[in-house]
Design an enzyme around this catalytic site. Sequence first.
Site, PDB file in Angstrom:
ATOM      1  N   ASP A  98       1.025  -1.095  -0.240  1.00 50.50           N
ATOM      2  CA  ASP A  98       0.141  -0.114   0.018  1.00 50.50           C
ATOM      3  C   ASP A  98       0.698   1.295   0.066  1.00 50.50           C
ATOM      4  O   ASP A  98       1.847   1.213   0.814  1.00 50.50           O
ATOM      5  CB  ASP A  98      -0.925  -0.006   1.254  1.00 50.50           C
ATOM      6  CG  ASP A  98      -2.302   0.752   1.121  1.00 50.50           C
ATOM      7  OD1 ASP A  98      -3.193  -0.241   1.357  1.00 50.50           O
ATOM      8  OD2 ASP A  98      -2.404   1.550   0.302  1.00 50.50           O
ATOM      9  N   ASP A 199      -2.815   4.763  -2.491  1.00 49.83           N
ATOM     10  CA  ASP A 199      -4.024   5.466  -1.564  1.00 49.83           C
ATOM     11  C   ASP A 199      -4.458   7.021  -2.261  1.00 49.83           C
ATOM     12  O   ASP A 199      -3.373   7.632  -2.164  1.00 49.83           O
ATOM     13  CB  ASP A 199      -3.358   5.708  -0.063  1.00 49.83           C
ATOM     14  CG  ASP A 199      -4.356   5.854   0.731  1.00 49.83           C
ATOM     15  OD1 ASP A 199      -5.405   5.251   1.042  1.00 49.83           O
ATOM     16  OD2 ASP A 199      -4.230   6.943   1.577  1.00 49.83           O
ATOM     17  N   GLU A 241      -6.352   4.154  -5.935  1.00 50.85           N
ATOM     18  CA  GLU A 241      -7.357   4.426  -5.472  1.00 50.85           C
ATOM     19  C   GLU A 241      -8.004   5.712  -5.567  1.00 50.85           C
ATOM     20  O   GLU A 241      -7.121   6.773  -5.385  1.00 50.85           O
ATOM     21  CB  GLU A 241      -7.350   4.206  -3.851  1.00 50.85           C
ATOM     22  CG  GLU A 241      -8.749   4.127  -3.088  1.00 50.85           C
ATOM     23  CD  GLU A 241      -8.709   4.784  -1.669  1.00 50.85           C
ATOM     24  OE1 GLU A 241      -7.872   5.584  -1.463  1.00 50.85           O
ATOM     25  OE2 GLU A 241      -9.603   4.358  -0.954  1.00 50.85           O
ATOM     26  N   HIS A 313     -11.452  -2.432   2.939  1.00 53.74           N
ATOM     27  CA  HIS A 313     -11.509  -2.274   4.623  1.00 53.74           C
ATOM     28  C   HIS A 313     -12.082  -0.974   4.704  1.00 53.74           C
ATOM     29  O   HIS A 313     -12.197  -0.531   6.063  1.00 53.74           O
ATOM     30  CB  HIS A 313      -9.978  -2.282   4.779  1.00 53.74           C
ATOM     31  CG  HIS A 313      -9.323  -1.030   4.185  1.00 53.74           C
ATOM     32  ND1 HIS A 313      -9.037  -1.005   2.915  1.00 53.74           N
ATOM     33  CD2 HIS A 313      -8.757   0.143   4.650  1.00 53.74           C
ATOM     34  CE1 HIS A 313      -8.439   0.102   2.355  1.00 53.74           C
ATOM     35  NE2 HIS A 313      -8.223   0.853   3.646  1.00 53.74           N
ATOM     36  N   ASP A 314     -12.534  -0.012   3.656  1.00 53.19           N
ATOM     37  CA  ASP A 314     -13.250   1.177   4.116  1.00 53.19           C
ATOM     38  C   ASP A 314     -14.919   0.935   4.023  1.00 53.19           C
ATOM     39  O   ASP A 314     -15.404   1.866   4.044  1.00 53.19           O
ATOM     40  CB  ASP A 314     -12.864   2.117   3.053  1.00 53.19           C
ATOM     41  CG  ASP A 314     -11.437   2.608   3.099  1.00 53.19           C
ATOM     42  OD1 ASP A 314     -10.849   3.041   2.203  1.00 53.19           O
ATOM     43  OD2 ASP A 314     -11.014   2.502   4.304  1.00 53.19           O
TER      44      ASP A 314
END
Length: 540
Positions: A98, A199, A241, A313-314
């Site tokens: 990440d 991210d 993302e 995970h969000d």
Amino acid sequence: MIKKWWKEGIVYQLYPRSFQDSNGDGVGDIPGIISRLDYLKELGVTMIWLNPVYQSPNDDMGYDISDYRQISAEFGTMEDMETLIRELHNRDMKLLMDLVVNHTSDEHQWFLESRKSKDNPYRDYYIWKEPVEGKEPNDWQSSFSGSAWEYDETTGQYYLHLFSKKQPDLNWDNPKVREEIYDMMTFWLDKGIDGFRMDVINYIGKNFKTNEHMNQANTHAYLHEMNEKVLSKYDIMTVGETPCVTPESATLFVKEDREELNMLFQFEHMGVDTMADRYVPREFNPKELMDILEKWQMNLGDDCWNSLYLNNHDQTRAVSRFGNDTKYRKESAKMLATMLHMQKGTPYILQGEEIGMTNCVWNSKEEWRDISSINYFTENQEKEEEEALFERINYNSRDNSRTPMQWNDKDNAGFTTGKPWIKVNENYKNINVEEALADKESIFYYYKKLIALRKERPIMVYGSYQPVNTGMENFFAFLREYEGEKWLVLLNYSEEEKNYEFDKHLGFTAGKTIISNYENGTNRFLPYEARVIEVTRKCD
Ligand code: TEU
Ligand code: CA
């Protein structure tokens, strides 16, 4: 269509904090992951996307990084990390790390220096602005409630944080910042990792003239530079993302000749059951979800590529949010998996999705761990009745996808021998890996079959996508074609049984059933029945 290994792969999203604890401190760690790699090999996934394991004060669960080149002690050591890379490669699996570079932690050395004085050499590593009429420089809001500007007494200026106060945004207009990031990326790539999940990468370029911070021209310039200086030097994969992209704006990131990224996580389908405010639920309609997924299938050119995901995970867990996690948990989980994996793009599986893990029942806000929920509650608790606020936050709390992996029906679902950092979902006694591996009709083996199919049949990866109108409510179909082969995907996205004579209505002759979540071959489709059939057109 250019063939690539990352178009053919299947990614497993591994949230290290909640995957497997190995030392009894209640927090998942890298040795724990290593002890479970054979399980992932059995599932058949080809890549792991590892959420952040870098040094962090965990204000935002690792998305606030204080040292990009150190592994957080609670997850293990750099040696553990190097062992994980080696053990994955030994099993023919790849590792995506990440990359969180829109912001750092406020405990990062760069920020500690930057905030010391206006003339500190690191001052312009971050975004500092003078007050405007004694107030915040503009009206930007943080994703975690409140203003995106924090006043700093020492130098009488505000710094920008699009996320928490402890996540100051880096100034990507500063070439020194870009060089530091490129060096760090090279450090990790030279350790043998196989790519990055980036991210909120479409936030890195800000435009203070037009007051915009998404999808700006400078962002594209920096990503092209990153590709030229770093990414192009390795055989790797990148997935950005990018909240708030459309197929048109996404094309500017992923079109091959743009030389920026390989694919994106778009968010359009993540808003089908909420208002713009993620904690204001609205009614979910399967057709809206299908229409959005279809729009992304049809509006990215052949020189672009899609990611495919229904949770992360969000977001909350797919079988609870988009399926039926009570009466038809297994059937609807398998139907959702068929719907997603039969589309064109690289599929992502959130840990636990493959055994149909569900959202959690939260009994008090003290059980929460996510800053997003906690801040939102604090900001709104004076404005509305507490119970109603608590319930509507729970509906879309990110903690739903972050509860510990459910390995077996023993204490803490086999995740830890200690006190877990977040509660284990109470349904672990009947939803766990051990139970799934013992049940040949489990969701696990259905995912395993979908993954094996993707490796064996190029039509799943490189086949064209064609919408098919069934004329029936919540009964969806689409066609994949590749070198003369045709697969018709049929989805009864409802609890009702439905008669559908697809052969007569659609002019296809049905051949072999490729995969289905029922042993049924009739034209009476059962609740949440998914069926993929080899077909030929009657006129063929
Ligand atoms: O998420 C960015 C993002 O847009 C969502 O987190 C959204 O803002 C959030 O769910 C609140 O609505 C990435 C990471 O995936 C997330 O975990 C981090 O919290 C965030 O960036 C900041 O790094
Ligand atoms: Ca641990």
